[in-house]
Design an enzyme around this catalytic site. Sequence first.
Site, PDB file in Angstrom:
ATOM      1  N   LEU A 108      32.296 -13.145  11.570  1.00 28.47           N
ATOM      2  CA  LEU A 108      31.800 -12.706  10.243  1.00 28.47           C
ATOM      3  C   LEU A 108      30.642 -13.867  10.028  1.00 28.47           C
ATOM      4  O   LEU A 108      31.136 -14.833   9.491  1.00 28.47           O
ATOM      5  CB  LEU A 108      32.501 -12.297   9.417  1.00 28.47           C
ATOM      6  N   SER A 109      29.340 -13.384   9.877  1.00 29.97           N
ATOM      7  CA  SER A 109      28.307 -14.486   9.316  1.00 29.97           C
ATOM      8  C   SER A 109      28.389 -15.804   9.741  1.00 29.97           C
ATOM      9  O   SER A 109      28.163 -16.078  11.011  1.00 29.97           O
ATOM     10  CB  SER A 109      28.446 -14.418   7.714  1.00 29.97           C
TER      11      SER A 109
END
Length: 271
Positions: A108-109
Amino acid sequence: MVKTASRTADRESGVIDAAGYRLAAGRWRARTDMGKRPILFLNGFGGSVASAIGFITAFDDRDVIAFDVPGLGRSPDTPVPYSPMAMADAVVAILDHYDCAVADVVGLSWGGLLAQQIALQHAGRVGRLVLAATSTGMVMVPPDLSQWAHGIDKDGVDYGIVQRCIATASDWSNGVMDQMKRQRPRIGPGMLYQSLAFTGWSSAPWLTMMLRAPTLILANRHDPVVPMPNAIWLQQLIAGARLETVDSGGHFFLLSETDAARALIVDFLDG
């Protein structure tokens, strides 16, 4: 909405030695052993296991491995900055600790950048790859700063920005903000070193030729932090990559729209 975990997870956790780092890590056991590969979850900037526990425990039929980067969550500070290569080695040491030969990696990210580095550096340890709300690093369409709110709290954390990144006001009754505040963030070297780790780094030059893991790209059409064109660029660079989008949940939609995100991930991993 955040999924309320339906299982009582058997968890192995503790601070372990991982390629020269002391990292708080855990393995959440599936309720029913279906023989599926574990998921290795890599969180976003400033995030900890505590802030992502709803996502981590949302998978009933496979184990999930997660950890806190140095200086965040329950991981001790490290005295010097670390590189993407060093952290990729540390993550593989965590897999070794839990006797996991191959994992499906969900990043994530910021964790999506690390996921790409692991897939390059330790290709044999990655089954399938899920890149959520992320980019190629330095070469990217920049954030929409006009969408960011302000309001630094007493801990030095701008929860206004966090709120805007996660979700819009219309779907802000999901408890993600309370979840993040409860993790008691430590402002110090941990966040500084995390922000420095990928400075000047980009996966764009090698993705097309060197990334071989089947890849799912997840993006929010209204993400103010990693705008949608970055996901399209990733899809163009990664051979055979599949792109799926969501319309709500903001930048951290894996955490704020866990049911929808989980369904897309499971469909890809089981496909």
